[in-house]
Enzyme design. Structure first.
Site, PDB file in Angstrom:
ATOM      1  N   ASP A  66       0.589  -1.306   0.018  1.00  0.00           N
ATOM      2  CA  ASP A  66      -0.007  -0.005  -0.101  1.00  0.00           C
ATOM      3  C   ASP A  66       0.903   1.209  -0.050  1.00  0.00           C
ATOM      4  O   ASP A  66       1.625   1.433   1.037  1.00  0.00           O
ATOM      5  CB  ASP A  66      -0.887  -0.004   1.218  1.00  0.00           C
ATOM      6  CG  ASP A  66      -2.166   0.944   1.060  1.00  0.00           C
ATOM      7  OD1 ASP A  66      -1.931   1.872   0.408  1.00  0.00           O
ATOM      8  OD2 ASP A  66      -2.969   0.724   2.015  1.00  0.00           O
TER       9      ASP A  66
ATOM     10  N   ASP B 272      -3.017   2.631  -5.896  1.00  0.00           N
ATOM     11  CA  ASP B 272      -2.128   2.696  -5.121  1.00  0.00           C
ATOM     12  C   ASP B 272      -1.750   1.353  -4.122  1.00  0.00           C
ATOM     13  O   ASP B 272      -1.255   1.563  -2.951  1.00  0.00           O
ATOM     14  CB  ASP B 272      -2.408   3.939  -3.991  1.00  0.00           C
ATOM     15  CG  ASP B 272      -3.611   3.862  -3.468  1.00  0.00           C
ATOM     16  OD1 ASP B 272      -4.266   2.893  -3.792  1.00  0.00           O
ATOM     17  OD2 ASP B 272      -3.641   4.704  -2.728  1.00  0.00           O
ATOM     18  N   GLU B 273      -2.555   0.193  -4.662  1.00  0.00           N
ATOM     19  CA  GLU B 273      -2.123  -0.943  -3.807  1.00  0.00           C
ATOM     20  C   GLU B 273      -2.154  -2.161  -4.786  1.00  0.00           C
ATOM     21  O   GLU B 273      -2.693  -2.031  -5.876  1.00  0.00           O
ATOM     22  CB  GLU B 273      -3.262  -1.060  -2.581  1.00  0.00           C
ATOM     23  CG  GLU B 273      -4.647  -0.921  -3.090  1.00  0.00           C
ATOM     24  CD  GLU B 273      -5.635  -1.165  -2.011  1.00  0.00           C
ATOM     25  OE1 GLU B 273      -5.661  -2.119  -0.999  1.00  0.00           O
ATOM     26  OE2 GLU B 273      -6.526  -0.385  -1.903  1.00  0.00           O
TER      27      GLU B 273
END
Length: 424
Positions: free
Chosen positions: A27, A120-121
Protein backbone atom coordinates in the site's frame (compact mmCIF):
# COMPACT_ATOMS: atom_id res chain seq x y z
CA UNK A 1 -6.25 2.13 18.54
CA UNK A 2 -4.37 -0.88 17.21
CA UNK A 3 -2.88 -3.24 19.78
CA UNK A 4 -0.40 -4.53 17.23
CA UNK A 5 3.13 -3.75 18.46
CA UNK A 6 4.88 -1.06 16.45
CA UNK A 7 8.40 -2.38 16.89
CA UNK A 8 10.22 -5.61 17.61
CA UNK A 9 13.79 -6.63 18.32
CA UNK A 10 15.94 -7.54 15.36
CA UNK A 11 15.70 -11.27 14.85
CA UNK A 12 17.55 -13.68 12.61
CA UNK A 13 15.21 -16.65 13.05
CA UNK A 14 12.09 -15.35 11.34
CA UNK A 15 12.05 -18.16 8.78
CA UNK A 16 9.75 -20.42 10.81
CA UNK A 17 7.43 -17.47 11.55
CA UNK A 18 7.01 -16.88 7.81
CA UNK A 19 6.08 -20.42 6.82
CA UNK A 20 2.77 -20.32 4.99
CA UNK A 21 2.78 -16.51 4.81
CA UNK A 22 3.35 -15.81 1.13
CA UNK A 23 0.71 -13.11 0.58
CA UNK A 24 1.88 -9.48 0.60
CA UNK A 25 -0.30 -6.38 0.46
CA UNK A 26 1.66 -3.34 -0.73
CA UNK A 27 0.00 0.00 0.00
CA UNK A 28 1.61 3.25 -1.15
CA UNK A 29 1.53 5.71 1.74
CA UNK A 30 -0.62 8.82 1.13
CA UNK A 31 0.06 8.12 -2.52
CA UNK A 32 -1.11 11.25 -4.33
CA UNK A 33 0.29 13.58 -1.68
CA UNK A 34 3.56 11.62 -1.61
CA UNK A 35 4.01 11.97 -5.37
CA UNK A 36 3.56 15.72 -5.05
CA UNK A 37 6.11 15.85 -2.22
CA UNK A 38 8.58 13.90 -4.35
CA UNK A 39 8.20 16.60 -6.98
CA UNK A 40 8.42 19.40 -4.40
CA UNK A 41 10.87 18.31 -1.67
CA UNK A 42 10.67 21.74 -0.05
CA UNK A 43 7.13 20.90 1.14
CA UNK A 44 8.18 17.93 3.28
CA UNK A 45 6.94 18.31 6.84
CA UNK A 46 4.23 20.82 5.89
CA UNK A 47 0.47 20.20 5.79
CA UNK A 48 -0.19 19.75 2.07
CA UNK A 49 -3.59 19.31 0.42
CA UNK A 50 -3.94 18.13 -3.15
CA UNK A 51 -7.11 19.29 -4.88
CA UNK A 52 -9.01 22.14 -6.44
CA UNK A 53 -9.94 25.40 -4.80
CA UNK A 54 -13.28 26.97 -3.87
CA UNK A 55 -15.94 24.43 -4.93
CA UNK A 56 -13.36 21.65 -5.31
CA UNK A 57 -12.79 18.70 -3.03
CA UNK A 58 -9.71 17.23 -1.38
CA UNK A 59 -8.09 14.55 -3.49
CA UNK A 60 -5.40 13.72 -0.93
CA UNK A 61 -3.63 15.14 2.10
CA UNK A 62 -0.31 14.58 3.81
CA UNK A 63 -0.23 13.12 7.30
CA UNK A 64 0.50 16.62 8.66
CA UNK A 65 -2.77 17.86 7.15
CA UNK A 66 -4.67 14.77 8.28
CA UNK A 67 -3.73 15.64 11.85
CA UNK A 68 -6.14 18.60 11.48
CA UNK A 69 -8.97 16.33 10.35
CA UNK A 70 -8.48 16.85 6.62
CA UNK A 71 -9.34 13.81 4.51
CA UNK A 72 -10.04 12.83 0.92
CA UNK A 73 -13.42 13.85 -0.56
CA UNK A 74 -13.80 16.68 1.99
CA UNK A 75 -14.91 20.00 0.46
CA UNK A 76 -11.85 22.20 0.02
CA UNK A 77 -13.51 25.09 1.82
CA UNK A 78 -14.02 22.88 4.90
CA UNK A 79 -10.45 21.58 4.72
CA UNK A 80 -9.01 25.09 4.63
CA UNK A 81 -11.14 26.16 7.59
CA UNK A 82 -9.74 23.25 9.59
CA UNK A 83 -6.18 23.73 8.36
CA UNK A 84 -5.80 27.31 7.08
CA UNK A 85 -2.01 27.05 6.97
CA UNK A 86 -2.13 24.18 4.45
CA UNK A 87 -0.30 24.39 1.13
CA UNK A 88 -2.75 23.57 -1.69
CA UNK A 89 -1.32 21.81 -4.74
CA UNK A 90 -3.34 21.23 -7.93
CA UNK A 91 -3.59 17.55 -8.95
CA UNK A 92 -1.59 16.05 -11.82
CA UNK A 93 -3.36 12.81 -12.68
CA UNK A 94 -0.92 11.90 -15.43
CA UNK A 95 1.96 11.96 -12.95
CA UNK A 96 0.07 9.68 -10.56
CA UNK A 97 -0.67 7.19 -13.32
CA UNK A 98 2.98 7.21 -14.38
CA UNK A 99 4.25 6.50 -10.86
CA UNK A 100 1.58 3.86 -10.26
CA UNK A 101 2.47 2.07 -13.49
CA UNK A 102 6.16 2.20 -12.55
CA UNK A 103 5.51 0.70 -9.12
CA UNK A 104 3.40 -2.08 -10.62
CA UNK A 105 6.19 -2.91 -13.08
CA UNK A 106 8.58 -3.06 -10.13
CA UNK A 107 6.26 -5.51 -8.35
CA UNK A 108 6.00 -7.53 -11.54
CA UNK A 109 9.76 -8.00 -11.42
CA UNK A 110 9.33 -9.62 -8.01
CA UNK A 111 6.66 -12.12 -9.08
CA UNK A 112 4.18 -12.63 -11.89
CA UNK A 113 1.45 -13.12 -9.27
CA UNK A 114 0.53 -9.44 -8.82
CA UNK A 115 -3.07 -8.31 -8.43
CA UNK A 116 -3.45 -4.55 -8.68
CA UNK A 117 -6.58 -3.49 -6.82
CA UNK A 118 -6.25 0.28 -7.18
CA UNK A 119 -3.82 2.94 -8.30
CA UNK A 120 -1.92 2.68 -5.01
CA UNK A 121 -2.22 -0.90 -3.77
CA UNK A 122 -1.64 -4.47 -4.89
CA UNK A 123 -1.48 -8.03 -3.61
CA UNK A 124 1.47 -10.32 -4.35
CA UNK A 125 1.97 -14.04 -3.85
CA UNK A 126 5.73 -14.42 -3.36
CA UNK A 127 5.88 -18.16 -2.63
CA UNK A 128 7.63 -18.77 -5.94
CA UNK A 129 10.12 -15.94 -5.33
CA UNK A 130 11.45 -17.24 -2.00
CA UNK A 131 14.35 -19.23 -3.43
CA UNK A 132 15.47 -16.32 -5.59
CA UNK A 133 14.90 -13.38 -3.23
CA UNK A 134 14.52 -14.76 0.28
CA UNK A 135 11.64 -14.93 2.80
CA UNK A 136 8.65 -12.57 2.59
CA UNK A 137 10.05 -10.06 5.11
CA UNK A 138 13.21 -9.70 3.02
CA UNK A 139 11.11 -9.27 -0.13
CA UNK A 140 8.98 -6.66 1.63
CA UNK A 141 12.06 -4.64 2.60
CA UNK A 142 13.36 -4.95 -0.96
CA UNK A 143 10.10 -3.54 -2.30
CA UNK A 144 10.12 -0.66 0.17
CA UNK A 145 13.71 0.23 -0.66
CA UNK A 146 13.20 0.16 -4.42
CA UNK A 147 9.98 2.17 -4.27
CA UNK A 148 11.74 4.79 -2.18
CA UNK A 149 14.86 4.93 -4.37
CA UNK A 150 13.07 4.97 -7.72
CA UNK A 151 10.09 7.16 -6.97
CA UNK A 152 10.87 9.08 -3.77
CA UNK A 153 7.75 7.78 -1.99
CA UNK A 154 7.15 5.21 0.73
CA UNK A 155 4.96 2.16 1.05
CA UNK A 156 3.71 -0.11 3.79
CA UNK A 157 3.62 -3.88 3.43
CA UNK A 158 1.45 -6.40 5.24
CA UNK A 159 2.36 -10.10 5.18
CA UNK A 160 0.00 -12.93 6.02
CA UNK A 161 -1.36 -16.30 5.04
CA UNK A 162 -4.42 -14.78 3.32
CA UNK A 163 -5.34 -11.63 1.45
CA UNK A 164 -7.60 -10.54 4.32
CA UNK A 165 -4.80 -10.71 6.88
CA UNK A 166 -2.18 -9.16 4.58
CA UNK A 167 -4.40 -6.14 3.90
CA UNK A 168 -5.19 -5.62 7.57
CA UNK A 169 -1.50 -5.98 8.41
CA UNK A 170 -0.48 -3.29 5.92
CA UNK A 171 -2.87 -0.91 7.65
CA UNK A 172 -1.10 -1.58 10.95
CA UNK A 173 2.27 -1.08 9.23
CA UNK A 174 1.47 2.49 8.16
CA UNK A 175 3.26 4.62 7.54
CA UNK A 176 6.41 3.17 5.96
CA UNK A 177 6.64 -0.14 7.77
CA UNK A 178 6.19 -3.91 7.52
CA UNK A 179 3.96 -6.10 9.67
CA UNK A 180 4.05 -9.89 9.47
CA UNK A 181 1.19 -11.91 10.93
CA UNK A 182 2.37 -15.54 11.24
CA UNK A 183 -0.19 -18.17 10.34
CA UNK A 184 -0.34 -19.32 13.98
CA UNK A 185 -1.15 -15.76 15.12
CA UNK A 186 -3.94 -15.16 12.61
CA UNK A 187 -6.95 -15.69 14.87
CA UNK A 188 -5.40 -13.80 17.79
CA UNK A 189 -4.57 -10.92 15.44
CA UNK A 190 -8.13 -10.79 14.14
CA UNK A 191 -9.94 -11.18 17.47
CA UNK A 192 -8.79 -7.84 18.90
CA UNK A 193 -10.09 -5.90 15.89
CA UNK A 194 -13.48 -4.18 15.61
CA UNK A 195 -15.86 -6.08 13.38
CA UNK A 196 -15.86 -3.15 10.95
CA UNK A 197 -12.25 -3.97 10.05
CA UNK A 198 -13.38 -7.04 8.12
CA UNK A 199 -13.74 -6.57 4.40
CA UNK A 200 -17.32 -6.01 3.28
CA UNK A 201 -18.62 -4.83 6.67
CA UNK A 202 -20.19 -1.46 6.01
CA UNK A 203 -22.17 0.80 8.29
CA UNK A 204 -25.46 -1.11 7.87
CA UNK A 205 -23.89 -4.50 8.53
CA UNK A 206 -21.95 -3.13 11.49
CA UNK A 207 -25.14 -1.65 12.94
CA UNK A 208 -27.05 -4.93 12.42
CA UNK A 209 -24.34 -6.84 14.26
CA UNK A 210 -24.17 -4.23 17.03
CA UNK A 211 -27.89 -4.71 17.71
CA UNK A 212 -27.01 -8.30 18.66
CA UNK A 213 -24.11 -7.24 20.86
CA UNK A 214 -21.42 -8.02 18.29
CA UNK A 215 -18.79 -5.27 18.15
CA UNK A 216 -15.48 -7.10 17.81
CA UNK A 217 -14.20 -9.91 15.64
CA UNK A 218 -13.86 -12.03 18.79
CA UNK A 219 -17.55 -11.56 19.58
CA UNK A 220 -18.43 -12.38 15.99
CA UNK A 221 -16.30 -15.54 15.96
CA UNK A 222 -17.87 -16.72 19.23
CA UNK A 223 -21.43 -16.17 18.01
CA UNK A 224 -23.45 -19.01 16.53
CA UNK A 225 -23.90 -19.15 12.76
CA UNK A 226 -27.70 -18.90 12.93
CA UNK A 227 -27.54 -15.70 15.01
CA UNK A 228 -25.14 -14.04 12.59
CA UNK A 229 -27.23 -15.11 9.62
CA UNK A 230 -30.36 -13.68 11.24
CA UNK A 231 -28.53 -10.37 11.55
CA UNK A 232 -27.02 -10.04 8.07
CA UNK A 233 -28.42 -12.82 5.91
CA UNK A 234 -27.56 -16.44 5.17
CA UNK A 235 -24.72 -16.00 2.67
CA UNK A 236 -23.20 -12.88 4.25
CA UNK A 237 -23.35 -14.44 7.71
CA UNK A 238 -21.44 -17.55 6.69
CA UNK A 239 -18.88 -15.41 4.87
CA UNK A 240 -18.31 -13.14 7.87
CA UNK A 241 -17.78 -16.07 10.21
CA UNK A 242 -15.19 -17.46 7.82
CA UNK A 243 -13.36 -14.13 7.87
CA UNK A 244 -13.58 -13.92 11.66
CA UNK A 245 -11.70 -17.23 11.86
CA UNK A 246 -9.16 -16.17 9.24
CA UNK A 247 -10.59 -18.33 6.46
CA UNK A 248 -10.10 -16.52 3.16
CA UNK A 249 -9.46 -18.83 0.16
CA UNK A 250 -9.19 -16.04 -2.43
CA UNK A 251 -6.00 -16.41 -4.50
CA UNK A 252 -3.93 -13.53 -5.84
CA UNK A 253 -5.40 -13.07 -9.33
CA UNK A 254 -3.10 -11.30 -11.81
CA UNK A 255 -4.50 -9.31 -14.68
CA UNK A 256 -7.50 -7.87 -12.89
CA UNK A 257 -9.31 -5.80 -15.53
CA UNK A 258 -10.61 -2.28 -15.06
CA UNK A 259 -14.34 -2.10 -15.69
CA UNK A 260 -14.33 1.61 -16.48
CA UNK A 261 -11.92 4.49 -16.86
CA UNK A 262 -12.98 8.03 -16.09
CA UNK A 263 -11.92 11.54 -15.16
CA UNK A 264 -13.82 14.53 -13.86
CA UNK A 265 -13.18 18.15 -12.95
CA UNK A 266 -14.84 20.48 -10.45
CA UNK A 267 -14.61 24.08 -11.63
CA UNK A 268 -13.19 26.74 -9.32
CA UNK A 269 -16.31 28.82 -10.01
CA UNK A 270 -19.55 27.66 -11.60
CA UNK A 271 -19.38 27.89 -15.40
CA UNK A 272 -22.26 29.21 -17.52
CA UNK A 273 -20.35 29.17 -20.83
CA UNK A 274 -20.86 25.77 -22.48
CA UNK A 275 -17.78 26.24 -24.66
CA UNK A 276 -15.69 26.16 -21.47
CA UNK A 277 -17.46 22.98 -20.38
CA UNK A 278 -16.83 21.42 -23.81
CA UNK A 279 -13.17 22.42 -23.66
CA UNK A 280 -12.81 20.68 -20.30
CA UNK A 281 -14.65 17.64 -21.68
CA UNK A 282 -12.06 17.46 -24.47
CA UNK A 283 -9.24 17.44 -21.90
CA UNK A 284 -10.98 14.74 -19.85
CA UNK A 285 -11.64 12.62 -22.96
CA UNK A 286 -7.96 12.83 -23.88
CA UNK A 287 -7.03 11.78 -20.34
CA UNK A 288 -9.31 8.74 -20.59
CA UNK A 289 -7.84 7.83 -23.98
CA UNK A 290 -4.30 7.96 -22.60
CA UNK A 291 -5.25 5.53 -19.83
CA UNK A 292 -7.04 3.25 -22.29
CA UNK A 293 -3.98 2.99 -24.50
CA UNK A 294 -1.66 2.56 -21.52
CA UNK A 295 -3.72 -0.44 -20.39
CA UNK A 296 -4.24 -1.90 -23.86
CA UNK A 297 -8.00 -1.29 -23.69
CA UNK A 298 -10.70 0.12 -25.94
CA UNK A 299 -14.17 1.40 -25.02
CA UNK A 300 -17.60 0.98 -26.56
CA UNK A 301 -19.63 3.27 -24.30
CA UNK A 302 -19.04 6.91 -23.36
CA UNK A 303 -20.71 8.51 -20.35
CA UNK A 304 -20.70 12.15 -19.31
CA UNK A 305 -21.57 13.47 -15.87
CA UNK A 306 -22.73 17.03 -15.31
CA UNK A 307 -23.36 18.61 -11.91
CA UNK A 308 -25.14 21.94 -11.92
CA UNK A 309 -24.89 24.71 -9.36
CA UNK A 310 -27.90 23.34 -7.45
CA UNK A 311 -25.92 20.10 -6.95
CA UNK A 312 -28.17 18.15 -9.33
CA UNK A 313 -26.11 15.41 -11.02
CA UNK A 314 -27.02 14.23 -14.53
CA UNK A 315 -25.47 11.40 -16.54
CA UNK A 316 -25.87 10.58 -20.22
CA UNK A 317 -24.36 7.67 -22.17
CA UNK A 318 -23.82 6.73 -25.79
CA UNK A 319 -22.72 3.46 -27.36
CA UNK A 320 -20.22 3.82 -30.19
CA UNK A 321 -20.46 1.91 -33.45
CA UNK A 322 -16.98 0.45 -32.92
CA UNK A 323 -14.62 0.29 -29.90
CA UNK A 324 -11.97 3.00 -29.75
CA UNK A 325 -9.02 4.36 -27.78
CA UNK A 326 -8.79 7.65 -29.69
CA UNK A 327 -9.30 10.81 -27.66
CA UNK A 328 -10.97 12.75 -30.47
CA UNK A 329 -13.59 10.05 -30.95
CA UNK A 330 -14.31 10.04 -27.23
CA UNK A 331 -14.60 13.81 -27.21
CA UNK A 332 -16.98 14.00 -30.19
CA UNK A 333 -19.35 11.61 -28.43
CA UNK A 334 -18.96 13.45 -25.12
CA UNK A 335 -19.63 16.82 -26.78
CA UNK A 336 -22.92 15.58 -28.19
CA UNK A 337 -23.93 14.24 -24.80
CA UNK A 338 -23.06 17.51 -23.06
CA UNK A 339 -25.10 19.45 -25.63
CA UNK A 340 -28.09 17.20 -24.99
CA UNK A 341 -28.21 17.75 -21.21
CA UNK A 342 -31.02 19.99 -19.95
CA UNK A 343 -29.23 22.32 -17.56
CA UNK A 344 -32.40 24.34 -16.80
CA UNK A 345 -30.37 27.47 -17.38
CA UNK A 346 -28.05 26.74 -14.47
CA UNK A 347 -24.24 26.99 -14.60
CA UNK A 348 -22.10 23.88 -14.37
CA UNK A 349 -20.09 22.98 -11.27
CA UNK A 350 -18.57 19.67 -12.41
CA UNK A 351 -18.08 17.77 -15.66
CA UNK A 352 -16.86 14.20 -16.04
CA UNK A 353 -16.15 11.77 -18.88
CA UNK A 354 -16.09 8.02 -18.42
CA UNK A 355 -15.29 5.11 -20.75
CA UNK A 356 -17.36 1.99 -20.06
CA UNK A 357 -17.80 -1.35 -21.78
CA UNK A 358 -14.04 -1.93 -21.90
CA UNK A 359 -12.37 -4.75 -23.79
CA UNK A 360 -8.82 -5.70 -24.67
CA UNK A 361 -7.58 -3.82 -27.72
CA UNK A 362 -5.83 -6.93 -29.01
CA UNK A 363 -9.11 -8.83 -28.95
CA UNK A 364 -10.95 -6.05 -30.78
CA UNK A 365 -8.96 -6.18 -34.01
CA UNK A 366 -11.41 -5.59 -36.81
CA UNK A 367 -11.52 -4.59 -40.43
CA UNK A 368 -11.69 -0.79 -40.80
CA UNK A 369 -14.97 0.73 -41.84
CA UNK A 370 -15.23 2.26 -45.30
CA UNK A 371 -14.95 5.75 -43.81
CA UNK A 372 -11.87 4.80 -41.80
CA UNK A 373 -10.21 3.08 -44.73
CA UNK A 374 -10.63 6.17 -46.90
CA UNK A 375 -10.06 8.78 -44.23
CA UNK A 376 -6.32 9.25 -43.75
CA UNK A 377 -6.82 11.93 -41.05
CA UNK A 378 -8.61 9.39 -38.80
CA UNK A 379 -5.64 7.02 -38.96
CA UNK A 380 -3.24 9.93 -38.59
CA UNK A 381 -4.98 11.08 -35.38
CA UNK A 382 -4.64 7.65 -33.82
CA UNK A 383 -0.93 7.53 -34.62
CA UNK A 384 -0.43 11.11 -33.47
CA UNK A 385 -2.03 10.42 -30.10
CA UNK A 386 0.13 7.33 -29.64
CA UNK A 387 3.20 9.39 -30.46
CA UNK A 388 2.21 11.90 -27.78
CA UNK A 389 1.88 9.00 -25.33
CA UNK A 390 5.48 8.05 -26.03
CA UNK A 391 6.66 11.62 -25.43
CA UNK A 392 4.74 11.73 -22.15
CA UNK A 393 6.23 8.42 -21.18
CA UNK A 394 9.74 9.78 -21.70
CA UNK A 395 9.41 13.27 -20.29
CA UNK A 396 6.40 12.96 -17.97
CA UNK A 397 8.20 10.56 -15.67
CA UNK A 398 11.28 12.76 -15.94
CA UNK A 399 9.44 15.40 -13.97
CA UNK A 400 9.82 13.05 -11.02
CA UNK A 401 13.49 12.48 -11.64
CA UNK A 402 14.65 14.79 -8.89
CA UNK A 403 12.36 13.15 -6.41
CA UNK A 404 13.54 9.70 -7.36
CA UNK A 405 17.23 10.46 -7.15
CA UNK A 406 16.88 12.77 -4.19
CA UNK A 407 13.96 11.55 -2.11
CA UNK A 408 13.74 14.89 -0.39
CA UNK A 409 13.74 13.86 3.21
CA UNK A 410 12.21 10.41 2.76
CA UNK A 411 14.25 8.32 5.15
CA UNK A 412 15.05 4.65 4.93
CA UNK A 413 13.49 2.93 7.92
CA UNK A 414 13.49 -0.75 8.75
CA UNK A 415 10.38 -1.47 10.78
CA UNK A 416 9.48 -5.10 10.26
CA UNK A 417 7.08 -6.15 13.00
CA UNK A 418 6.00 -9.70 13.77
CA UNK A 419 2.66 -10.01 15.50
CA UNK A 420 2.96 -12.39 18.45
CA UNK A 421 0.40 -15.13 18.89
CA UNK A 422 -0.69 -13.66 22.24
CA UNK A 423 -1.90 -10.06 22.02
CA UNK A 424 -3.39 -9.91 25.48
Amino acid sequence: MSRVPRSAPDRRDWGHEETGCSILHVDLDAFVASVELARRPQLHGLPVIVGGAAHGVVLAATYEARAFGVHAAMPMATALRQCPQAVVVPPDHHAYQQVSAGVMRLLGDITVLVEQVSVDEAFLDVEGARRRLGPPTVIAQLIRRQVRERFGITCSVGIGSTKLVAKLASGHAKPDGVVLVPRAATTDFLRVLPVGALGGVGEKTEAALARRGIGTVAELADTGLSTVQQAVGRVAGAHLLDLAWGRDPRPVSPGREETSIGAEQTFVTDVADLTVVESKARELADRCAVRLRANGLVTRTITVKIRTSDLRTLTRSRTLATPTDVGRELFLAARELVAGVDLRGLPVRLVGVRADGLSRAAASIRAPTLDEASDAPVRARREAERAVDQVRGRFGSGSLGAGASQPGGVSSRSTTTIVPADLS
